[in-house]
Structure formats: structure tokens, C-alpha cells
Write a protein that holds these residues in place. Structure first.
Motif, PDB file in Angstrom:
ATOM      1  N   GLY A 103     -98.998 -67.757 -36.360  1.00 38.81           N
ATOM      2  CA  GLY A 103     -99.364 -66.645 -37.232  1.00 38.81           C
ATOM      3  C   GLY A 103     -98.886 -66.800 -38.657  1.00 38.81           C
ATOM      4  O   GLY A 103     -98.023 -67.632 -38.961  1.00 38.81           O
ATOM      5  N   PHE A 104     -99.437 -65.968 -39.540  1.00 41.41           N
ATOM      6  CA  PHE A 104     -99.096 -66.004 -40.955  1.00 41.41           C
ATOM      7  C   PHE A 104     -97.598 -65.767 -41.179  1.00 41.41           C
ATOM      8  O   PHE A 104     -97.014 -66.293 -42.128  1.00 41.41           O
ATOM      9  CB  PHE A 104     -99.908 -64.942 -41.710  1.00 41.41           C
ATOM     10  CG  PHE A 104     -99.737 -64.992 -43.201  1.00 41.41           C
ATOM     11  CD1 PHE A 104    -100.485 -65.873 -43.966  1.00 41.41           C
ATOM     12  CD2 PHE A 104     -98.832 -64.160 -43.840  1.00 41.41           C
ATOM     13  CE1 PHE A 104    -100.330 -65.929 -45.347  1.00 41.41           C
ATOM     14  CE2 PHE A 104     -98.675 -64.207 -45.218  1.00 41.41           C
ATOM     15  CZ  PHE A 104     -99.422 -65.088 -45.971  1.00 41.41           C
ATOM     16  N   GLY A 105     -96.984 -65.006 -40.286  1.00 40.69           N
ATOM     17  CA  GLY A 105     -95.575 -64.662 -40.487  1.00 40.69           C
ATOM     18  C   GLY A 105     -94.601 -65.410 -39.612  1.00 40.69           C
ATOM     19  O   GLY A 105     -93.470 -64.954 -39.417  1.00 40.69           O
ATOM     20  N   ASP A 106     -94.988 -66.560 -39.062  1.00 42.39           N
ATOM     21  CA  ASP A 106     -94.140 -67.242 -38.086  1.00 42.39           C
ATOM     22  C   ASP A 106     -93.144 -68.232 -38.664  1.00 42.39           C
ATOM     23  O   ASP A 106     -92.151 -68.558 -38.007  1.00 42.39           O
ATOM     24  CB  ASP A 106     -95.007 -67.959 -37.041  1.00 42.39           C
ATOM     25  CG  ASP A 106     -95.385 -67.051 -35.888  1.00 42.39           C
ATOM     26  OD1 ASP A 106     -94.528 -66.251 -35.464  1.00 42.39           O
ATOM     27  OD2 ASP A 106     -96.535 -67.129 -35.415  1.00 42.39           O
ATOM     28  N   LEU A 107     -93.393 -68.761 -39.849  1.00 39.28           N
ATOM     29  CA  LEU A 107     -92.489 -69.770 -40.415  1.00 39.28           C
ATOM     30  C   LEU A 107     -91.390 -69.127 -41.247  1.00 39.28           C
ATOM     31  O   LEU A 107     -91.576 -68.062 -41.842  1.00 39.28           O
ATOM     32  CB  LEU A 107     -93.279 -70.749 -41.293  1.00 39.28           C
ATOM     33  CG  LEU A 107     -94.412 -71.529 -40.634  1.00 39.28           C
ATOM     34  CD1 LEU A 107     -95.045 -72.478 -41.650  1.00 39.28           C
ATOM     35  CD2 LEU A 107     -93.919 -72.302 -39.421  1.00 39.28           C
ATOM     36  N   GLY A 108     -90.267 -69.824 -41.322  1.00 46.69           N
ATOM     37  CA  GLY A 108     -89.192 -69.332 -42.169  1.00 46.69           C
ATOM     38  C   GLY A 108     -89.624 -69.190 -43.615  1.00 46.69           C
ATOM     39  O   GLY A 108     -89.296 -68.209 -44.291  1.00 46.69           O
ATOM     40  N   CYS A 109     -90.403 -70.162 -44.111  1.00 50.20           N
ATOM     41  CA  CYS A 109     -90.845 -70.134 -45.503  1.00 50.20           C
ATOM     42  C   CYS A 109     -91.911 -69.068 -45.757  1.00 50.20           C
ATOM     43  O   CYS A 109     -92.281 -68.816 -46.910  1.00 50.20           O
ATOM     44  CB  CYS A 109     -91.352 -71.505 -45.940  1.00 50.20           C
ATOM     45  SG  CYS A 109     -92.613 -72.219 -44.871  1.00 50.20           S
ATOM     46  N   TYR A 110     -92.406 -68.438 -44.702  1.00 52.04           N
ATOM     47  CA  TYR A 110     -93.329 -67.308 -44.846  1.00 52.04           C
ATOM     48  C   TYR A 110     -92.660 -65.990 -44.463  1.00 52.04           C
ATOM     49  O   TYR A 110     -93.333 -64.995 -44.228  1.00 52.04           O
ATOM     50  CB  TYR A 110     -94.594 -67.526 -44.006  1.00 52.04           C
ATOM     51  CG  TYR A 110     -95.618 -68.389 -44.713  1.00 52.04           C
ATOM     52  CD1 TYR A 110     -96.712 -67.828 -45.369  1.00 52.04           C
ATOM     53  CD2 TYR A 110     -95.483 -69.770 -44.748  1.00 52.04           C
ATOM     54  CE1 TYR A 110     -97.643 -68.610 -46.028  1.00 52.04           C
ATOM     55  CE2 TYR A 110     -96.413 -70.570 -45.399  1.00 52.04           C
ATOM     56  CZ  TYR A 110     -97.486 -69.985 -46.037  1.00 52.04           C
ATOM     57  OH  TYR A 110     -98.420 -70.764 -46.703  1.00 52.04           O
ATOM     58  N   GLY A 111     -91.337 -66.012 -44.370  1.00 51.26           N
ATOM     59  CA  GLY A 111     -90.600 -64.769 -44.263  1.00 51.26           C
ATOM     60  C   GLY A 111     -90.044 -64.404 -42.912  1.00 51.26           C
ATOM     61  O   GLY A 111     -89.435 -63.343 -42.781  1.00 51.26           O
ATOM     62  N   HIS A 112     -90.227 -65.246 -41.886  1.00 49.54           N
ATOM     63  CA  HIS A 112     -89.665 -64.864 -40.590  1.00 49.54           C
ATOM     64  C   HIS A 112     -88.152 -65.053 -40.609  1.00 49.54           C
ATOM     65  O   HIS A 112     -87.659 -66.130 -40.920  1.00 49.54           O
ATOM     66  CB  HIS A 112     -90.282 -65.678 -39.447  1.00 49.54           C
ATOM     67  CG  HIS A 112     -90.066 -65.032 -38.110  1.00 49.54           C
ATOM     68  ND1 HIS A 112     -88.843 -65.024 -37.483  1.00 49.54           N
ATOM     69  CD2 HIS A 112     -90.920 -64.343 -37.300  1.00 49.54           C
ATOM     70  CE1 HIS A 112     -88.952 -64.364 -36.341  1.00 49.54           C
ATOM     71  NE2 HIS A 112     -90.203 -63.946 -36.206  1.00 49.54           N
ATOM     72  N   PRO A 113     -87.397 -64.026 -40.246  1.00 53.49           N
ATOM     73  CA  PRO A 113     -85.942 -64.098 -40.401  1.00 53.49           C
ATOM     74  C   PRO A 113     -85.229 -64.978 -39.387  1.00 53.49           C
ATOM     75  O   PRO A 113     -84.101 -65.413 -39.644  1.00 53.49           O
ATOM     76  CB  PRO A 113     -85.509 -62.634 -40.232  1.00 53.49           C
ATOM     77  CG  PRO A 113     -86.581 -62.013 -39.382  1.00 53.49           C
ATOM     78  CD  PRO A 113     -87.857 -62.701 -39.789  1.00 53.49           C
ATOM     79  N   SER A 114     -85.857 -65.249 -38.231  1.00 55.34           N
ATOM     80  CA  SER A 114     -85.122 -66.021 -37.223  1.00 55.34           C
ATOM     81  C   SER A 114     -85.819 -67.301 -36.780  1.00 55.34           C
ATOM     82  O   SER A 114     -85.359 -67.952 -35.846  1.00 55.34           O
ATOM     83  CB  SER A 114     -84.838 -65.148 -35.987  1.00 55.34           C
ATOM     84  OG  SER A 114     -86.027 -64.604 -35.450  1.00 55.34           O
ATOM     85  N   SER A 115     -86.915 -67.671 -37.440  1.00 54.27           N
ATOM     86  CA  SER A 115     -87.534 -68.952 -37.138  1.00 54.27           C
ATOM     87  C   SER A 115     -86.691 -70.082 -37.696  1.00 54.27           C
ATOM     88  O   SER A 115     -86.146 -69.972 -38.800  1.00 54.27           O
ATOM     89  CB  SER A 115     -88.945 -69.031 -37.742  1.00 54.27           C
ATOM     90  OG  SER A 115     -89.878 -68.356 -36.933  1.00 54.27           O
ATOM     91  N   LEU A 116     -86.609 -71.159 -36.935  1.00 57.61           N
ATOM     92  CA  LEU A 116     -85.861 -72.336 -37.374  1.00 57.61           C
ATOM     93  C   LEU A 116     -86.866 -73.444 -37.656  1.00 57.61           C
ATOM     94  O   LEU A 116     -87.301 -74.148 -36.751  1.00 57.61           O
ATOM     95  CB  LEU A 116     -84.863 -72.752 -36.280  1.00 57.61           C
ATOM     96  CG  LEU A 116     -83.833 -73.821 -36.639  1.00 57.61           C
ATOM     97  CD1 LEU A 116     -83.006 -73.397 -37.855  1.00 57.61           C
ATOM     98  CD2 LEU A 116     -82.903 -74.080 -35.444  1.00 57.61           C
TER      99      LEU A 116
END
Length: 504
Positions: free
Chosen positions: A37-50
Motif C-alpha cells: 500500500g501507499f502507506g506501507d514503507l517507512g519513507c512513506y510515513g509508516h511508523p513501524s515498518s523496517l
């Protein structure tokens, strides 16, 4: 004076680039995530994705905020990516292909690999193909311009669920999906190497395959194209020992970390072989998150709904372009699409475009100069497009008009009732109009009636829609050709009883 200097700098930069490309054609690495999804990467704002490697690519490269796939499900989205044409033209609709599908991406369609082959490029694909297998491997990557292939030729969940070992030491995924179908095969070129595939070792096999391919190409000084359509992060997720249990997001986060680790290894190989300065790396995803899986399904960020729908969450994707020393770091809000990758690669390589109607445009100016997009509009087809209904939605500039809306089972379980499968097909006249810059979540339709400016926007959108649909020739549906159990890949095709005897 500053404008003159900028123009001169860009002029000489482009001359230098053209000289470099003519001396040594650029390499291309195309990374395609699954159900991300659009919000799944850390660089797209997900706070706990590594995702340290993808975050680094985004920091040092160009990150897109308005990048689209062409379908909210897998097979048609992949067809468009590789051909630069909407899936309606190639016939990869409705829905997706299965292990025993009779159809596939037609051989008269020209892929990115086939565009590059006449220029002497080495080509390889690894991962999830999902564009058909067919009788005697008719539709496999090796029949579509790729010299080498290692992977699962369809979605990794298209086998009996109990055959999936998802996390070590031996945690099985149980379920009722695809009972009676052959176990998932790992293919090398056109031969089944392993059945069922060992998922815990799969990513290492892909990493080794990519390392060998890049190293061999660099040694021969041969330009190359590597296409990596990953199985991650499609449900049910899996991860090997290097990623399982390593993140705060559970199975989804671990699978995403494993994808990120493979990308990190790819970048190390490009650096070690000395070709990183002459390699364009592109990353994006095939469609939005499968929200019906809840925390195992991904995240669309601020976008509405997800997989299966023509809302933004179904088709707006994360996208990153990286080319060391050539693409400057930054963020672009220009509209672009997976359709644009083929003409862009062709332009950078100096290759001829296929002599067919293309829907993609060259985005070289966006990549090299952070310039403006040549893309006027983006079209939104549902999972089951047909000529009677045509487009469900169209984006022009910052405005998006929905002519039809419908929920989807893939986006069930979330509170928004318009995403759910109980949200039946609904026509809108006048169309629902949204300002995606002010309202990317598509929550607040604009009151266009009585507003001359918005009425003019809608008229322009309707005109573009009419022109586009008049030019659209629907190809014969490949998926409607049906399935044949005898076409399901089996490493021992004469054995009995199937599918249990398909084991090697």
C-alpha cells in the motif's frame, strides 16, 4: 540570469548524459512489490515498518507522491507494466490468471525485455510472473523476451494453504484456499526445479540468482535488464530466518523486511560490480493493500479503500527512482504510472518503441530534471472492465471524477462502508469530483453544479474520457478462456494421482 544559468546547466547535463549513454547503455533494475500500500514503507510515513534500504533509495533518489498502477489486482497490472498498454488492450482481464489458465499475456504483445533485446541487453526475471503458463509453458517469461527466469509463475497463495511454511522453525499456514490444486512450483526457465517450493529459502535463491546475473553481465560488459516482481507482501506472508520475528509489524512487517533485505543485497552487488553509476533502479507496487486481511493486509496511508477498488487506495502506489550521480534526491508531485516505464526505458536505452498504440509516456524529464510530466490524465478501470461501462474514474491534473464506484471483497473489514463488498456498483451523474491535492482521501465531493470553473473541469474530463474510450479496442479476454487442470505445472506430468504426485 539565474534562469539562463539553470537552462545552460540542464543543457550540458543532458549532453553529458547522452554521451554517457551512447558510450555505455544504461542498465535497468525494475522492482515490483505485491499488494503493497501507499502507506506501507517507512519513507512513506509508516511508523513501524523496517525498510532501511528502500528508505535510503528514497532519500538519495526521487520519490513519487502521485504514481499509479493500472488495475487494483495483480495480473492486469503486470501486463500494463511490461507493455506500456492498458490491460484492456492486451486482454489480461477480468480478474487474474490461475495455475491452469488457458490464456496469458499474448505473445504479440511487446514487453520491456523485448524492446531491449535488439540492443544486445541481457534480460532476466525472478519472482512472481502471474501472466500465464499455458500449454508447454507458452506464456512463461522465456517466451516474452527474458533470457533467464527463476520464480513461481503465479501467485504464491495459489496452492493448497497447508503447503505454505510461513515462518521458522516450521509454522504452517492452514486454510481452505485452492485445495486440490498442485503445490506451488519453483521454476528455472521452463523447468520445475522444486515442488513444493521451500519458502524459507526462496528469497536467498532470488538474491543469489540476481547476484549471478548482474555479475556475469558486468563481467561481459553487457547492458542488462533485471525484473523482480516480488511475492512480498501478498498474503499469506512468509519470511526466512533473516527477517522472521525481526520487526514490530508482525508477519507483514517481516515479509516487507525480507523484500527490503533482497533489495539491499541487489544494491551491494551493483556497487561491487562497478555498474551502480550506470543503472536506473525503479521500485513500485502492483496494486493497493488487501485490507480484508486487516493487519496482515497492508496500509493505504491517507488513501481511501484498497485492493480491488478504483479509489486512490487501490491504485496509487509508492514509487522510487534511483540512479547514482544522475537522479538528484527529491520528491515529485507529478502524475506518473507504471505505463510510463516502458517508453522511459526505451528512451534512455535508445530503443525503438513497439509499433502499437501505447498508453505510456516518457518520464525522462521527471527523472533527470524533476521536470513536468507529459501525462495529461490517468484512467481507472475496475477489475472486470467492459466496453459497456468503460472507465470507472479519470484523473485530470489535481481533479478526479468517479463515474462509477463499487466496493470489493479485497477491501472489506475496514469501517468505510464504500470500500466493502456490500457497496454495490453505483453510477454517478454528474460524476463525483474530488480535489486530490486538498482531499487525497476522497472524502469530500466537490459541489460542481453552479460552479462555472468546476463545471468546465468536468466537461474537459468528459471530453478526454470520450476521446480515450473511442480509441480503446478491447483485446480478447485471456482470462475468460477458462482453465484446464492438465495445464497446472507438475514436475512429473505423467504421474498419478494428481495433484499429490506432483512432488520433486
Amino acid at each position: 540570469e539565474s534562469e539562463v544559468w539553470t537552462l545552460l546547466r540542464l543543457f550540458f547535463f543532458n549532453i553529458l548524459l547522452l554521451h554517457t549513454c551512447s558510450a555505455s547503455p544504461p542498465n535497468f533494475v525494475l522492482l515490483f512489490a505485491d499488494d503493497l500500500g501507499f502507506g506501507d514503507l517507512g519513507c512513506y510515513g509508516h511508523p513501524s515498518s523496517l525498510t532501511p534500504n528502500l528508505d535510503r533509495l528514497a532519500e538519495d533518489g526521487l520519490r513519487f507522491t502521485d504514481f499509479y498502477c493500472t488495475s487494483p489486482v495483480c495480473s492486469p497490472s503486470r501486463a500494463s507494466l511490461l507493455t506500456g498498454r492498458y490491460q484492456t488492450r492486451s486482454g489480461v482481464y477480468p480478474g487474474v490468471l490461475y495455475p491452469g489458465s488457458k490464456g496469458g499475456l499474448p505473445l504479440n504483445e511487446t514487453t520491456i525485455a523485448e524492446v531491449l533485446k535488439p540492443l544486445g541487453y541481457a534480460t532476466a526475471a525472478m519472482g512472481k510472473w502471474h501472466l500465464g503458463v499455458g500449454a508447454n509453458g507458452t506464456f512463461l517469461p522465456t517466451k516474452q523476451g527474458f533470457d533467464h527466469y527463476l520464480g513461481i509463475p503465479y501467485s504464491h497463495d495459489m496452492g493448497p494453504c497447508h503447503n505454505l511454511t510461513c515462518f521458522p522453525p516450521d509454522v504452517k499456514c492452514f486454510g481452505n484456499c485452492d485445495v486440490g490444486v498442485v503445490t506451488v512450483p519453483l521454476m528455472h526457465n521452463e523447468v520445475i526445479k522444486q515442488q513444493p517450493v521451500n519458502f524459507l529459502d526462496l528469497e536467498r535463491a532470488y538474491s543469489d540468482f540476481a547476484t549471478d546475473f548482474i555479475t556475469a553481465s558486468a563481467k561481459k560488459k553487457q547492458p542488462f535488464f533485471l525484473y523482480y516482481p516480488s511475492h512480498h507482501t501478498h498474503y499469506p506472508q512468509y519470511a526466512g530466518p533473516g527477517a522472521a520475528g525481526r520487526t514490530l509489524r508482525g508477519p507483514f512487517g517481516d515479509a516487507l523486511l525480507e523484500l527490503d533485505n533482497t533489495i539491499g543485497q541487489l544494491m551491494i552487488t551493483l556497487e561491487k560490480t562497478g555498474v551502480i553509476g550506470n543503472t536506473l533502479v525503479l521500485f513500485t507496487s502492483d496494486n493497493g493493500p488487501e485490507l480484508m486481511r486487516m493487519s496482515r493486509g497492508g496500509n493505504a496511508g491517507p488513501m481511501r479503500c484498497g485492493k480491488g477498488t478504483t479509489y486512490e487506495g487501490g491504485m496509487r502506489e509508492p514509487a522510487i527512482a534511483y540512479w547514482k550521480g544522475t537522479i538528484g534526491p527529491g520528491v515529485t508531485h507529478e502524475m506518473a504510472s507504471t505505463l510510463d516505464i516502458l517508453p522511459t526505458i526505451a528512451s534512455l536505452a535508445g530503443a525503438k518503441l513497439p509499433p502499437v498504440m501505447l498508453d505510456g509516456v516518457d518520464m525522462t524529464d521527471i527523472l533527470l530534471n524533476q521536470g513536468q510530466s507529459k501525462r495529461e490524465a490517468m484512467m481507472f478501470y475496475p477489475t472486470d472492465p467492459n466496453e459497456m461501462f468503460g472507465l470507472f474514474a479519470l484523473r485530470l491534473g489535481k481533479y478526479k471524477a468517479h463515474f462509477y464506484t463499487r466496493g470489493a471483497s479485497h477491501s472489506g473489514t475496514i469501517p468505510d462502508p464504500d470500500c466493502s463488498p456490500i457497496a454495490a456498483l453505483k453510477a454517478h451523474d454528474p460524476p463525483l469530483l474530488f480535489d486530490l491535492e486538498a482531499d487525497p482521501s476522497e472524502h469530500y465531493p466537490l459541489p460542481s453544479e453552479g460552479d462555472p470553473d468546476l463545471e468546465a473541469v468536468l466537461e474537459r474530463i468528459k471530453k478526454i474520457k470520450e476521446q480515450f474510450e473511442s480509441s480503446m479496442v478491447f483485446g480478447e479476454s485471456q482470462i475468460s478462456k477458462g482453465t484446464d487442470r492438465d495445464l497446472e505445472p507438475c514436475c512429473n506430468p505423467t504421474c498419478s494421482p494428481k495433484p499429490s504426485c506432483c512432488h520433486c
